[in-house]
Design a protein around this motif. Structure first.
Motif, PDB file in Angstrom:
ATOM      1  N   VAL A  73      -8.724 -18.659  18.057  1.00  0.00           N
ATOM      2  CA  VAL A  73      -8.369 -18.455  19.448  1.00  0.00           C
ATOM      3  C   VAL A  73      -8.979 -17.146  19.951  1.00  0.00           C
ATOM      4  O   VAL A  73      -8.921 -16.110  19.290  1.00  0.00           O
ATOM      5  N   GLY A  74      -9.603 -17.214  21.105  1.00  0.00           N
ATOM      6  CA  GLY A  74     -10.359 -16.100  21.661  1.00  0.00           C
ATOM      7  C   GLY A  74     -11.847 -16.367  21.681  1.00  0.00           C
ATOM      8  O   GLY A  74     -12.595 -15.695  22.403  1.00  0.00           O
ATOM      9  N   THR A  75     -12.300 -17.360  20.921  1.00  0.00           N
ATOM     10  CA  THR A  75     -13.729 -17.682  20.882  1.00  0.00           C
ATOM     11  C   THR A  75     -14.218 -18.214  22.226  1.00  0.00           C
ATOM     12  O   THR A  75     -15.319 -17.870  22.683  1.00  0.00           O
ATOM     13  N   ALA A  76     -13.410 -19.047  22.870  1.00  0.00           N
ATOM     14  CA  ALA A  76     -13.804 -19.598  24.163  1.00  0.00           C
ATOM     15  C   ALA A  76     -13.934 -18.498  25.221  1.00  0.00           C
ATOM     16  O   ALA A  76     -14.820 -18.564  26.088  1.00  0.00           O
ATOM     17  N   LEU A  77     -13.065 -17.492  25.169  1.00  0.00           N
ATOM     18  CA  LEU A  77     -13.146 -16.376  26.115  1.00  0.00           C
ATOM     19  C   LEU A  77     -14.442 -15.608  25.951  1.00  0.00           C
ATOM     20  O   LEU A  77     -15.112 -15.262  26.940  1.00  0.00           O
ATOM     21  N   ILE A  78     -14.843 -15.346  24.714  1.00  0.00           N
ATOM     22  CA  ILE A  78     -16.081 -14.607  24.461  1.00  0.00           C
ATOM     23  C   ILE A  78     -17.290 -15.429  24.888  1.00  0.00           C
ATOM     24  O   ILE A  78     -18.236 -14.911  25.497  1.00  0.00           O
ATOM     25  N   ALA A  79     -17.283 -16.726  24.588  1.00  0.00           N
ATOM     26  CA  ALA A  79     -18.405 -17.584  24.989  1.00  0.00           C
ATOM     27  C   ALA A  79     -18.511 -17.674  26.505  1.00  0.00           C
ATOM     28  O   ALA A  79     -19.619 -17.703  27.063  1.00  0.00           O
ATOM     29  N   LEU A 138      -3.493 -20.774  16.911  1.00  0.00           N
ATOM     30  CA  LEU A 138      -4.546 -20.225  16.068  1.00  0.00           C
ATOM     31  C   LEU A 138      -5.954 -20.592  16.535  1.00  0.00           C
ATOM     32  O   LEU A 138      -6.907 -19.897  16.181  1.00  0.00           O
ATOM     33  N   TYR A 139      -6.099 -21.668  17.295  1.00  0.00           N
ATOM     34  CA  TYR A 139      -7.443 -22.147  17.625  1.00  0.00           C
ATOM     35  C   TYR A 139      -7.553 -22.459  19.112  1.00  0.00           C
ATOM     36  O   TYR A 139      -6.542 -22.694  19.784  1.00  0.00           O
ATOM     37  N   ASP A 140      -8.795 -22.442  19.596  1.00  0.00           N
ATOM     38  CA  ASP A 140      -9.077 -22.888  20.948  1.00  0.00           C
ATOM     39  C   ASP A 140     -10.366 -23.703  20.938  1.00  0.00           C
ATOM     40  O   ASP A 140     -11.023 -23.849  19.900  1.00  0.00           O
ATOM     41  N   LEU A 141     -10.711 -24.243  22.095  1.00  0.00           N
ATOM     42  CA  LEU A 141     -11.838 -25.166  22.214  1.00  0.00           C
ATOM     43  C   LEU A 141     -12.865 -24.583  23.173  1.00  0.00           C
ATOM     44  O   LEU A 141     -12.525 -24.198  24.301  1.00  0.00           O
ATOM     45  N   THR A 142     -14.109 -24.521  22.732  1.00  0.00           N
ATOM     46  CA  THR A 142     -15.194 -23.987  23.549  1.00  0.00           C
ATOM     47  C   THR A 142     -16.064 -25.135  24.049  1.00  0.00           C
ATOM     48  O   THR A 142     -16.559 -25.929  23.236  1.00  0.00           O
ATOM     49  N   PRO A 143     -16.278 -25.265  25.355  1.00  0.00           N
ATOM     50  CA  PRO A 143     -17.122 -26.354  25.883  1.00  0.00           C
ATOM     51  C   PRO A 143     -18.567 -26.215  25.419  1.00  0.00           C
ATOM     52  O   PRO A 143     -19.055 -25.103  25.160  1.00  0.00           O
ATOM     53  N   PRO A 144     -19.301 -27.314  25.319  1.00  0.00           N
ATOM     54  CA  PRO A 144     -20.695 -27.237  24.835  1.00  0.00           C
ATOM     55  C   PRO A 144     -21.639 -26.542  25.808  1.00  0.00           C
ATOM     56  O   PRO A 144     -22.689 -26.051  25.383  1.00  0.00           O
ATOM     57  N   GLU A 145     -21.296 -26.490  27.106  1.00  0.00           N
ATOM     58  CA  GLU A 145     -22.194 -25.816  28.045  1.00  0.00           C
ATOM     59  C   GLU A 145     -22.231 -24.307  27.852  1.00  0.00           C
ATOM     60  O   GLU A 145     -23.116 -23.631  28.393  1.00  0.00           O
ATOM     61  N   TYR A 146     -21.280 -23.748  27.103  1.00  0.00           N
ATOM     62  CA  TYR A 146     -21.293 -22.319  26.799  1.00  0.00           C
ATOM     63  C   TYR A 146     -22.103 -21.995  25.550  1.00  0.00           C
ATOM     64  O   TYR A 146     -22.292 -20.820  25.224  1.00  0.00           O
ATOM     65  N   PHE A 195     -23.164 -14.152  18.117  1.00  0.00           N
ATOM     66  CA  PHE A 195     -23.069 -15.056  16.972  1.00  0.00           C
ATOM     67  C   PHE A 195     -21.598 -15.383  16.730  1.00  0.00           C
ATOM     68  O   PHE A 195     -20.765 -14.471  16.628  1.00  0.00           O
ATOM     69  N   LEU A 196     -21.309 -16.667  16.621  1.00  0.00           N
ATOM     70  CA  LEU A 196     -19.939 -17.113  16.409  1.00  0.00           C
ATOM     71  C   LEU A 196     -19.863 -18.025  15.191  1.00  0.00           C
ATOM     72  O   LEU A 196     -20.795 -18.798  14.920  1.00  0.00           O
TER      73      LEU A 196
END
Length: 492
Positions: free
Chosen positions: A344-350, A456-464, A328-329
């Motif tokens: 930042v770090g959310t994309a790595l976890i996803a 502070l932020y990063d970007l997570t692709p929708p395929e994740y 859950f994010l």
């Protein structure tokens, strides 16, 4: 004799018709007027309507020349206010630049000192000054917490507001709020939720009837702000919690990252209301350590009886992901192209969850949805103070682990014992021994090739992302434009 009479009559009629035609020029048909004359006529009609409306209410009419001069004076004062706000902005205390050239375009808030002008107190409300310091020092973190703090400050500001003479609340309050927002932007860039709330508030102010008194208008605006908070945040979060709780079952292992207000309420609801027993892994990262706040909230709400909470740092994500059932994010914003803009770090976890076929669920209110499209986290991001990366917390434990102590002792013993030196090595220049200053980052400012970056932020692709849980249901990330269209049609 008839011809001279006609020639005499002609010059007599020409000067008479000339001035009449000039005097009756505005009464000519619309097709004969130029564009400039048409604009002047429309302005005169609008001014006459405004004057009639004000006169019916009881406001004395204003001379057009005086009104024009007043508008020019207001434009000058607004320009002067912006200059004063710019002068009161935070200024860099040092001239050192330790940020990579690739991210040099980002707005940095590093080593800044406040510079208040005495005149700024007449422009910026004290509640905005207090909120400015809270945002700058990261006392209020998170998109939901920031928009709630801003709306509460606006309620106090509107309650203390008084309309100047020869103007109306509908026109002046909007510009007055703009000055407060311009100053508030200097602490941190506005979040998506704050931008959506500001646009909504300005629209509500602009549609207030001019016949309403200032006391009733201010009371109505404050009531509308309370309704907005209740509908767009409180009730919305409850609907999201009801939908997301279906994805948590007994004896399941749930992973989350950082702190999210809606996720904290979700875990409390599953443990205290539904009585589910599950394992929660809270992943955290420095320098803000927002995951600690989530653990404190869960402990304070007595949910640890049903929830088995584990707290780990993000460097251990690859070792614990094999045991996780659901991720859950939270979200700072959901962009129009389906990408998640979050801490930042959310994309790595996803990405790690996607590689292990673990479903990733994002809980986000429609207030966090944005029409912006972003393809990377380099072009647009927020850069925090890079000195936070080298600071050591005062509450850090003094005692180290047994394995770390043995490693440090062995390293110190090796450094103290001189190694055998050959004759060729003796002839060479002696190499200085390694010291703590060289190994640590104590002299990082003097090193030309060392850059520190704290985005502070990063970007997570929708395929994740498998689903985005909103108050409108569980939808794929590709449905973000549809939610934006419904949000505009229904609420804005």
């Amino acid at each position: 004799m008839s011809e001279p009479q006609e020639t005499k009559a002609v010059p007599k009629t020409v000067p008479k018709t000339g001035p009449k035609s000039e005097a009756t020029a505005p009464e000519a048909p619309v097709g004969e007027l130029t564009g400039k004359q048409l604009k002047d006529l429309k302005k005169q009609e609008k001014a006459a309507k405004r004057a009639a409306t004000k006169e019916s209410i009881g406001i004395a009419p204003i001379n057009p020349a005086a009104a024009a001069s007043k508008e020019k004076q207001q434009a000058k004062t607004q320009t002067a206010v912006k200059k004063q706000i710019t002068q009161a902005q935070i200024k860099p205390a040092g001239s050192t630049k330790k940020i990579p050239p690739l991210f040099s375009h980002l707005d940095r808030k590093e080593s800044k000192a406040l510079k208040f002008n005495p005149e700024i107190a007449n422009i910026v409300h004290p509640e905005i000054l207090s909120l400015f310091l809270k945002f700058q020092n990261y006392r209020v973190v998170g998109s939901t917490a920031r928009v709630l703090a801003m709306l509460d400050a606006f309620k106090v500001l509107i309650h203390d507001y008084t309309t100047p003479e020869n103007t109306t609340l509908q026109r002046h309050l909007t510009s007055y709020l703009s000055h407060q927002i311009d100053y508030l932007k200097n602490s941190r860039p506005l979040s998506v939720t704050m931008g959506n709330a500001i646009r909504w508030l300005k629209q509500q102010i602009s549609v207030i009837s001019i016949s309403m008194s200032d006391v009733d208008a201010k009371k109505l605006i404050c009531e509308q702000i309370d309704e907005f908070i209740n509908e767009k945040i409180v009730i919305t979060q409850q609907v999201i919690i009801d939908n997301a709780s279906l994805h948590i079952s007994n004896e399941s292992v749930v992973l989350t990252y950082g702190f999210s207000d809606v996720l904290c309420k979700l875990f409390e609801h599953c443990a205290n209301v539904e009585g589910k027993k599950f394992t929660l892994i809270v992943v955290d990262s420095r320098p803000l350590f927002e995951g600690k706040k989530l653990v404190r909230e869960l402990i304070a709400s007595n949910t640890t009886a049903n929830i088995n909470v584990h707290y780990v740092l993000i460097n251990a994500i690859s070792t614990i992901m094999d045991k996780v059932h659901t991720v859950f994010l939270g979200a700072h914003a959901m962009l129009s192209n389906g990408r998640l803009y979050s801490r930042v770090g959310t994309a790595l976890i996803a990405m790690c969850a996607n590689k292990r076929n673990v479903p990733v669920l994002v809980c986000a209110e429609s207030l966090k949805f944005s029409e912006k499209i972003q393809l990377d986290s380099v072009t647009n991001n927020e850069s925090a103070d890079w000195k936070d990366l080298v600071k050591i917390s005062k509450n850090a434990p003094v005692k180290t682990g047994f394995a770390l102590e043995q490693f440090l002792q062995q390293k110190k013993a090796v450094a103290q014992t001189p190694a055998p030196v050959s004759k060729k090595q003796q002839q060479k220049t002696p190499i200085p021994e390694a010291s703590e200053d060289v190994e640590s980052l104590s002299a990082y400012e003097k090193r030309d090739n060392l850059y520190l970056l704290n985005v502070l932020y990063d970007l997570t692709p929708p395929e994740y992302i498998k689903k985005v849980i909103t108050e409108m249901g569980s939808l794929p990330p590709s449905s973000v434009p549809v939610i934006l269209r419904e949000y505009k049609a229904g609420s804005v």
